[in-house]
Design an enzyme around this catalytic site. Structure first.
Site, mmCIF file in Angstrom:
data_model
loop_
_atom_site.group_PDB
_atom_site.id
_atom_site.type_symbol
_atom_site.label_atom_id
_atom_site.label_comp_id
_atom_site.label_asym_id
_atom_site.label_seq_id
_atom_site.Cartn_x
_atom_site.Cartn_y
_atom_site.Cartn_z
ATOM 1 N N CYS A 161 0.817 -1.218 -0.089
ATOM 2 C CA CYS A 161 -0.035 0.071 -0.084
ATOM 3 C C CYS A 161 0.945 1.262 -0.006
ATOM 4 O O CYS A 161 1.960 1.330 0.715
ATOM 5 C CB CYS A 161 -0.900 -0.160 1.295
ATOM 6 S SG CYS A 161 -2.075 1.259 1.244
ATOM 7 N N HIS A 166 -8.886 -3.635 -3.177
ATOM 8 C CA HIS A 166 -8.048 -2.544 -2.323
ATOM 9 C C HIS A 166 -8.177 -1.276 -2.387
ATOM 10 O O HIS A 166 -8.374 -0.524 -1.291
ATOM 11 C CB HIS A 166 -6.638 -2.762 -2.869
ATOM 12 C CG HIS A 166 -5.553 -2.211 -2.024
ATOM 13 N ND1 HIS A 166 -4.622 -2.743 -1.172
ATOM 14 C CD2 HIS A 166 -5.164 -0.791 -2.030
ATOM 15 C CE1 HIS A 166 -3.829 -1.995 -0.498
ATOM 16 N NE2 HIS A 166 -4.347 -0.896 -1.115
ATOM 17 N N GLU A 167 -8.545 -0.528 -3.446
ATOM 18 C CA GLU A 167 -9.019 0.819 -3.744
ATOM 19 C C GLU A 167 -10.388 1.058 -3.204
ATOM 20 O O GLU A 167 -10.636 1.922 -2.257
ATOM 21 C CB GLU A 167 -8.791 1.387 -4.975
ATOM 22 C CG GLU A 167 -7.263 1.347 -5.391
ATOM 23 C CD GLU A 167 -6.212 1.704 -4.490
ATOM 24 O OE1 GLU A 167 -6.379 2.646 -3.918
ATOM 25 O OE2 GLU A 167 -5.223 1.179 -4.368
#
Length: 193
Positions: free
Chosen positions: A116, A158-159
């Site tokens: 990340c 993830h976003e």
């Protein structure tokens, strides 16, 4: 040393901070992003996407993202429900996510290490579905549904987590500790399916 190596310019997290990426510990990374009222706020939405793309250009100059890369508005200090994903493969494909939400996911999952930009010194082993369907807005206010698979599904998921105030840390199993980038040792290699 390579420009993205720790020896070149300090820790990875410091380089990301210098590129304008909000770092772990900031409360804003745990807030739910504000949805756009489209088409009324189309100009704001386009501006946020432009700012996300510019920030991704800065981080791309610091690190080779062979697995692909994404960035959510809260990671650049904006509380809007917007993200941009650039899949792996060197293509010019860009996935723009405005007001996205996952509406379906496969029961089939896999486990991969993720990084990340908001805490880029470590990697964590995360379980995600191999296929997701996402409903998102266009600046016109129209809604579209797209299905993503494997690595792209992982990047998009993830976003969307970021927009819901979640970090991949929230998905880690207790028996899988974070690894430093050096321990991880798979930087520069794409995910293989």
């Amino acid at each position: 040393p390579a420009p993205w190596s720790p020896a070149a310019r300090g820790r990875a997290s410091e380089r990301m901070r210098a590129a304008g990426i909000v770092q772990r510990g900031a409360g804003s990374l745990h807030d739910t992003a504000r949805r756009f009222d489209l088409p009324r706020e189309a100009g704001v939405a386009v501006d946020v996407i432009t700012r996300l793309s510019e920030a991704l250009d800065r981080v791309n100059a610091l690190h080779p993202f062979v697995k692909g890369v994404g960035l959510a508005a809260p990671q650049i200090g904006l509380d809007w429900a917007a993200a941009v994903v650039r899949p792996a493969g060197g293509s010019d494909t860009v996935i723009t996510l405005l007001n996205p939400r996952i509406i379906a996911e496969s029961g089939e999952q896999d486990e991969r290490y993720e990084g990340c930009l908001s805490f880029f010194d470590v990697r964590g082993l995360v379980v995600r579905p191999l296929r997701i369907s996402v409903e998102r807005s266009l600046p016109t206010g129209d809604r579209v549904v797209e299905t993503y698979e494997r690595a792209v599904a992982r990047l998009v998921g993830h976003e969307i987590d970021h927009l819901d105030g979640r970090l991949y840390l929230d998905r880690l199993a207790a028996e899988h500790p974070l690894l430093s980038v050096e321990e991880y040792g798979d930087t520069g290699r794409p995910w293989n399916y």
